[in-house]
Structure formats: C-alpha cells, structure tokens
Design a protein around this motif. Structure first.
Motif, PDB file in Angstrom:
ATOM      1  N   ALA A 194      87.226 -19.299 102.640  1.00 45.36           N
ATOM      2  CA  ALA A 194      87.606 -19.480 104.035  1.00 45.36           C
ATOM      3  C   ALA A 194      86.467 -19.076 104.969  1.00 45.36           C
ATOM      4  O   ALA A 194      86.191 -19.756 105.969  1.00 45.36           O
ATOM      5  CB  ALA A 194      88.862 -18.662 104.347  1.00 45.36           C
ATOM      6  N   GLN A 195      85.804 -17.985 104.650  1.00 47.64           N
ATOM      7  CA  GLN A 195      84.690 -17.527 105.483  1.00 47.64           C
ATOM      8  C   GLN A 195      83.526 -18.515 105.439  1.00 47.64           C
ATOM      9  O   GLN A 195      82.870 -18.757 106.458  1.00 47.64           O
ATOM     10  CB  GLN A 195      84.249 -16.134 105.031  1.00 47.64           C
ATOM     11  N   ARG A 196      83.283 -19.114 104.268  1.00 44.67           N
ATOM     12  CA  ARG A 196      82.202 -20.095 104.157  1.00 44.67           C
ATOM     13  C   ARG A 196      82.519 -21.351 104.968  1.00 44.67           C
ATOM     14  O   ARG A 196      81.633 -21.940 105.592  1.00 44.67           O
ATOM     15  CB  ARG A 196      81.952 -20.467 102.689  1.00 44.67           C
ATOM     16  N   VAL A 197      83.784 -21.762 104.938  1.00 43.37           N
ATOM     17  CA  VAL A 197      84.188 -22.949 105.703  1.00 43.37           C
ATOM     18  C   VAL A 197      83.851 -22.751 107.175  1.00 43.37           C
ATOM     19  O   VAL A 197      83.343 -23.661 107.843  1.00 43.37           O
ATOM     20  CB  VAL A 197      85.695 -23.221 105.521  1.00 43.37           C
ATOM     21  N   VAL A 198      84.123 -21.546 107.681  1.00 45.35           N
ATOM     22  CA  VAL A 198      83.849 -21.263 109.085  1.00 45.35           C
ATOM     23  C   VAL A 198      82.350 -21.153 109.338  1.00 45.35           C
ATOM     24  O   VAL A 198      81.804 -21.751 110.270  1.00 45.35           O
ATOM     25  CB  VAL A 198      84.559 -19.961 109.516  1.00 45.35           C
ATOM     26  N   ALA A 199      81.652 -20.374 108.500  1.00 44.17           N
ATOM     27  CA  ALA A 199      80.243 -20.069 108.756  1.00 44.17           C
ATOM     28  C   ALA A 199      79.344 -21.293 108.660  1.00 44.17           C
ATOM     29  O   ALA A 199      78.334 -21.384 109.356  1.00 44.17           O
ATOM     30  CB  ALA A 199      79.771 -18.994 107.785  1.00 44.17           C
ATOM     31  N   ASP A 200      79.705 -22.253 107.796  1.00 47.01           N
ATOM     32  CA  ASP A 200      78.829 -23.389 107.547  1.00 47.01           C
ATOM     33  C   ASP A 200      78.933 -24.495 108.590  1.00 47.01           C
ATOM     34  O   ASP A 200      78.119 -25.415 108.591  1.00 47.01           O
ATOM     35  CB  ASP A 200      79.116 -23.991 106.159  1.00 47.01           C
ATOM     36  N   ARG A 201      79.928 -24.425 109.451  1.00 48.31           N
ATOM     37  CA  ARG A 201      80.136 -25.501 110.424  1.00 48.31           C
ATOM     38  C   ARG A 201      80.125 -24.915 111.830  1.00 48.31           C
ATOM     39  O   ARG A 201      81.028 -24.181 112.222  1.00 48.31           O
ATOM     40  CB  ARG A 201      81.461 -26.226 110.156  1.00 48.31           C
ATOM     41  N   ASP A 202      79.121 -25.254 112.604  1.00 51.82           N
ATOM     42  CA  ASP A 202      78.905 -24.633 113.911  1.00 51.82           C
ATOM     43  C   ASP A 202      80.077 -24.828 114.863  1.00 51.82           C
ATOM     44  O   ASP A 202      80.511 -23.891 115.536  1.00 51.82           O
ATOM     45  CB  ASP A 202      77.630 -25.187 114.553  1.00 51.82           C
ATOM     46  N   ALA A 203      80.594 -26.048 114.950  1.00 51.32           N
ATOM     47  CA  ALA A 203      81.678 -26.311 115.905  1.00 51.32           C
ATOM     48  C   ALA A 203      82.925 -25.516 115.541  1.00 51.32           C
ATOM     49  O   ALA A 203      83.595 -24.942 116.410  1.00 51.32           O
ATOM     50  CB  ALA A 203      82.002 -27.802 115.943  1.00 51.32           C
TER      51      ALA A 203
END
Length: 243
Positions: A194-203
C-alpha cells in the motif's frame, strides 16, 4: 476515529462534496483517480486469478465451488472498474500497467502453500487492501467514491474464511501458530505494498498527503495506517489467532 467530532466518512468538504464532472476539472485530481482505479482494477483482476488458482487446493467440491464464486465476484468488480476507466477516457490497460509488476511480486512472495494459507490470504490480505482503499474513498468525489465502495463489498471471503479456519484450529490447535505467523507476514507485505502504491505515483501521493483540496496531511496518513493495523488485529481475533 473522530475528526473534529465526526467520523472520517462524515467529513466531506472540498472535492468530497463534488461529483466527477466538477472534481475532474483539476487535472492532478483526475490523474490521481485514474491511478487509483487502475491500481484497484489490477488488484481485482489479480484476485480473480489467484482465487481461481487457489480453488485447486480446496479439499471438497463445495469448497472449490465457493472459491470459484468468489473469483467470479472479483472479476465482476474488475469489469466495473475497467468500464469506468473507459467512461472517463482513460485506457484501462495503460491505467493498470504501472501497478502490475509490484502486485505480481506481492502475490509471488505470498503464494500460499496450502488451502488454509490461501484462505488467510483471501481474508487478511484482501481486507487490508480494502481498508486502505476505503480510507482513500473518503476523500474522493461522490461518483468515484460510490464506485470504489461498491467494488470493495465483501464477496463472501469473511464468513467463509472464518468458518473454515476456526474449524481447522479447533480440529488441530497446532495449526494456529503457523497460520498466525503467516498472517503477520501478510500484514507486513500488504502494508508495504500500500505504501509503495502511494509513493510511486505523484498524483496519488499528493492527494493523500495534501496539496489537493480535502487531502490528508502526513500525520493523518500515519493515523490511517494505525487504523488499518487495528482492523487487522480484530480480524485475527475473529479467526481465533493471536495478532
């Protein structure tokens, strides 16, 4: 969790009070929603594939049929998300593509070795992801929020998994220790995902940590993950396992 005396679901200001036509005028918000729906769509497609594969481990025909039914529900959720992406002029395959490698790796690292581990993964792993997306949904426009909450509806995982796992532990209490360790591993991997999903996508990260109207601040992100952890502890108790 209370926010100024209200639950998160009750706090709807800014974008959360708008419909898609209004909210999508913000190009950064639109990009965040495309990312969110793309991640969800690929997650549902992967869940369909996984449940269909896990059905092979089922000990009885009735259990196999139940998993097949749940897999079908996951595919229907995928189809809803795919269709919505098309409606908002986003190419579904391209929207899903950025999340495919990470989600495939998560499923590779958490492949169950037997029937019970598969049930734990369906119940615990998917529930953690659903908790995360429900948290995000409170900050979405009304149209997107309704879609996201709809596809997160329980497809029969919970009661089926709890019944089967608790029955197995009652039959052989030694099973509980192994499954508790497995669930803790799933918890760690799912939160990291979940944290990677957020961190990898700027918008998407901008929507969560602030920078868009009605976004989370960093402290709220921390509280969000704390709430997800607390919900996991309750699910473990329902399974008869120590968190």
């Amino acid at each position: 969790m209370e926010t100024n005396g209200k639950t998160p679901e009750a706090v709807h200001t800014g974008i959360a009070t708008q419909d898609w036509a209004e909210a999508s005028a913000d190009s950064t918000y639109r990009a965040a929603v495309v990312d969110l729906l793309g991640a969800l769509a690929y997650g549902e497609l992967a869940a369909f594939e996984r449940l269909a594969e896990d059905a092979k481990l089922a000990p009885t025909l009735a259990d196999k049929a139940q998993l097949a039914s749940m897999a079908s529900a996951e595919f229907q959720h995928f189809a809803q998300l795919r269709d919505r992406l098309s409606v908002i002029d986003a190419e579904p395959t391209e929207a899903m593509r950025p999340f495919a490698a990470a989600l495939d790796e998560f499923h590779r690292q958490t492949a169950p070795s037997d029937w019970l581990e598969g049930l734990i993964k369906a119940y615990v792993g998917d529930s953690i992801a659903s908790d995360f997306y429900r948290e995000v949904a409170t900050r979405l426009d009304s149209d997107t929020r309704a879609l996201v909450l709809g596809v997160l509806d329980d497809s029969g995982h919970s009661s089926f998994a709890v019944e089967k796992v608790r029955g197995a532990i009652e039959e052989d209490p030694r099973v509980g220790g192994r499954l508790a360790l497995w669930a803790r591993r799933l918890m760690g991997e799912a939160l990291s995902q979940a944290q990677r999903v957020v961190a990898d996508r700027d918008a998407l990260s901008t929507m969560l940590v602030g920078g868009l109207a009605d976004g989370f601040d960093l402290a709220e992100v921390g509280r969000m993950f704390s709430r997800i952890t607390e919900a996991h502890t309750k699910r473990m108790a329902a399974l008869g396992l120590a968190a």
